[in-house]
Design a protein around this motif. Structure first.
Motif, PDB file in Angstrom:
ATOM      1  N   LEU A   1       1.005  -1.434   0.003  1.00 48.03           N
ATOM      2  CA  LEU A   1       0.036  -0.276  -0.030  1.00 48.03           C
ATOM      3  C   LEU A   1       0.856   1.132   0.241  1.00 48.03           C
ATOM      4  N   ARG A   2       1.929   1.229   0.639  1.00 46.57           N
ATOM      5  CA  ARG A   2       2.884   2.634   1.041  1.00 46.57           C
ATOM      6  C   ARG A   2       3.565   2.327  -0.269  1.00 46.57           C
ATOM      7  N   ALA A   3       4.501   1.367  -0.913  1.00 49.34           N
ATOM      8  CA  ALA A   3       5.345   1.108  -2.080  1.00 49.34           C
ATOM      9  C   ALA A   3       4.952   2.738  -3.046  1.00 49.34           C
ATOM     10  N   SER A   4       6.615   3.719  -3.130  1.00 52.06           N
ATOM     11  CA  SER A   4       6.503   3.847  -3.412  1.00 52.06           C
ATOM     12  C   SER A   4       5.740   5.239  -3.679  1.00 52.06           C
ATOM     13  N   ASP A   5       5.428   5.642  -2.554  1.00 54.77           N
ATOM     14  CA  ASP A   5       4.949   6.280  -2.650  1.00 54.77           C
ATOM     15  C   ASP A   5       5.083   7.828  -1.332  1.00 54.77           C
ATOM     16  N   ALA A   6       6.108   9.385  -1.067  1.00 52.48           N
ATOM     17  CA  ALA A   6       6.574   9.416  -0.636  1.00 52.48           C
ATOM     18  C   ALA A   6       5.179  10.633   0.371  1.00 52.48           C
ATOM     19  N   ARG A   7       4.179  10.796  -0.089  1.00 51.92           N
ATOM     20  CA  ARG A   7       3.148  11.464   0.309  1.00 51.92           C
ATOM     21  C   ARG A   7       2.447  10.923   1.493  1.00 51.92           C
ATOM     22  N   ILE A   8       2.802   9.802   1.629  1.00 46.80           N
ATOM     23  CA  ILE A   8       1.900   8.896   2.961  1.00 46.80           C
ATOM     24  C   ILE A   8       2.998   8.963   4.049  1.00 46.80           C
ATOM     25  N   GLY A   9       2.018   9.635   5.022  1.00 49.88           N
ATOM     26  CA  GLY A   9       2.848   9.756   6.911  1.00 49.88           C
ATOM     27  C   GLY A   9       2.147   9.015   7.868  1.00 49.88           C
TER      28      GLY A   9
ATOM     29  N   VAL B   1      -5.406   1.648   5.707  1.00 43.74           N
ATOM     30  CA  VAL B   1      -6.245   3.245   4.308  1.00 43.74           C
ATOM     31  C   VAL B   1      -4.730   3.918   5.086  1.00 43.74           C
ATOM     32  N   ALA B   2      -4.429   4.526   4.094  1.00 41.43           N
ATOM     33  CA  ALA B   2      -3.066   5.151   4.261  1.00 41.43           C
ATOM     34  C   ALA B   2      -3.247   6.540   3.186  1.00 41.43           C
ATOM     35  N   SER B   3      -2.829   7.930   4.304  1.00 40.55           N
ATOM     36  CA  SER B   3      -2.977   9.222   4.441  1.00 40.55           C
ATOM     37  C   SER B   3      -1.729  10.046   4.573  1.00 40.55           C
ATOM     38  N   ALA B   4      -1.710  11.317   4.112  1.00 34.36           N
ATOM     39  CA  ALA B   4      -0.503  12.295   4.243  1.00 34.36           C
ATOM     40  C   ALA B   4      -1.158  12.268   5.704  1.00 34.36           C
ATOM     41  N   HIS B   5      -1.897  12.467   6.640  1.00 33.24           N
ATOM     42  CA  HIS B   5      -1.819  12.282   7.971  1.00 33.24           C
ATOM     43  C   HIS B   5      -2.590  11.791   8.509  1.00 33.24           C
ATOM     44  N   ARG B   6      -1.910  10.809  10.230  1.00 29.56           N
ATOM     45  CA  ARG B   6      -3.525   9.524  10.900  1.00 29.56           C
ATOM     46  C   ARG B   6      -4.407  10.358  11.512  1.00 29.56           C
ATOM     47  N   GLY B   7      -5.236  11.662  11.747  1.00 29.56           N
ATOM     48  CA  GLY B   7      -6.516  11.781  11.608  1.00 29.56           C
ATOM     49  C   GLY B   7      -7.535  11.497   9.750  1.00 29.56           C
ATOM     50  N   GLU B   8      -6.911  11.196   9.139  1.00 33.20           N
ATOM     51  CA  GLU B   8      -7.749  10.477   7.532  1.00 33.20           C
ATOM     52  C   GLU B   8      -7.582   9.614   7.728  1.00 33.20           C
ATOM     53  N   SER B   9      -6.684   8.553   7.463  1.00 35.08           N
ATOM     54  CA  SER B   9      -6.507   7.724   8.167  1.00 35.08           C
ATOM     55  C   SER B   9      -7.419   6.639   9.482  1.00 35.08           C
ATOM     56  N   PHE B  10      -7.376   7.580  10.283  1.00 39.23           N
ATOM     57  CA  PHE B  10      -8.220   6.894  11.252  1.00 39.23           C
ATOM     58  C   PHE B  10      -9.230   7.141  10.824  1.00 39.23           C
ATOM     59  N   GLN B  11      -9.933   8.155  10.564  1.00 30.89           N
ATOM     60  CA  GLN B  11     -11.584   8.189  10.160  1.00 30.89           C
ATOM     61  C   GLN B  11     -11.690   7.474   8.948  1.00 30.89           C
ATOM     62  N   ALA B  12     -11.401   7.597   8.636  1.00 29.12           N
ATOM     63  CA  ALA B  12     -11.243   6.639   6.770  1.00 29.12           C
ATOM     64  C   ALA B  12     -11.691   5.043   7.020  1.00 29.12           C
TER      65      ALA B  12
END
Length: 159
Positions: free
Chosen positions: A23-31, A101-112
């Motif tokens: 899921l994280r592969a090659s996407d440096a935007r994911i935090g 779920v992957a996102s730039a920041h944790r809040g969006e990942s938790f909610q989604a």
């Protein structure tokens, strides 16, 4: 950017670490990556559970989950989602399903992740049958699961 396959319905077990890596592969935007793993319990509603059998409607199940992932992308600033749900006969302690779920920041990942879980518990066309000492019984969605879905503004269609 291409993401790994979003939804898989399978009989085989899965490796959370490998799935998150993909899921994280090659996407440096994911935090942040938030994940949920559901497992088979040995008790439910006061009864011993020897096994659980999960059935689904092939094709319909995947389309239904894909549609809710699309809705999660509309509601939350997320970068990727991976859902795996197992079917077939499973024993206590077995992994049943995974949402990551992957996102730039944790809040969006938790909610989604929570949004998708609330949907999956009530709306996905997957049926569970437990084997207990008293015999087999189908597992229905709980009122609390329907209430959890309602907080997202979605009515449970199985109510």
């Amino acid at each position: 950017m291409a993401f790994p396959q979003r939804v898989t319905i399978q009989t085989a077990d899965f490796d959370l670490g490998a799935e998150v890596t993909a899921l994280r592969a090659s996407d440096a935007r994911i935090g942040a990556v938030c994940s949920f793993i559901g497992t088979v319990r040995d008790r439910n509603d006061g009864a011993d559970v020897a096994s659980m059998e999960l059935e689904h409607y092939p094709g319909m199940t995947e389309k239904s989950i894909e549609a809710m992932i699309d809705e999660a992308h509309r509601r939350f600033d997320i970068l990727g989602v991976r859902v795996i749900h197992r079917v077939g006969l499973l024993q206590p302690l077995a992994q049943i399903m995974m949402v990551a779920v992957a996102s730039a920041h944790r809040g969006e990942s938790f909610q989604a992740c929570e949004f998708l879980m609330d949907y999956l518990k009530t709306q996905a066309p997957i049926w569970k049958k437990e084997q207990t000492p008293e015999g087999a019984r189908w597992v229905d969605a709980r009122v609390a699961d329907d209430a959890a879905l309602a907080r997202w503004g979605i009515s449970a269609s199985n109510a």
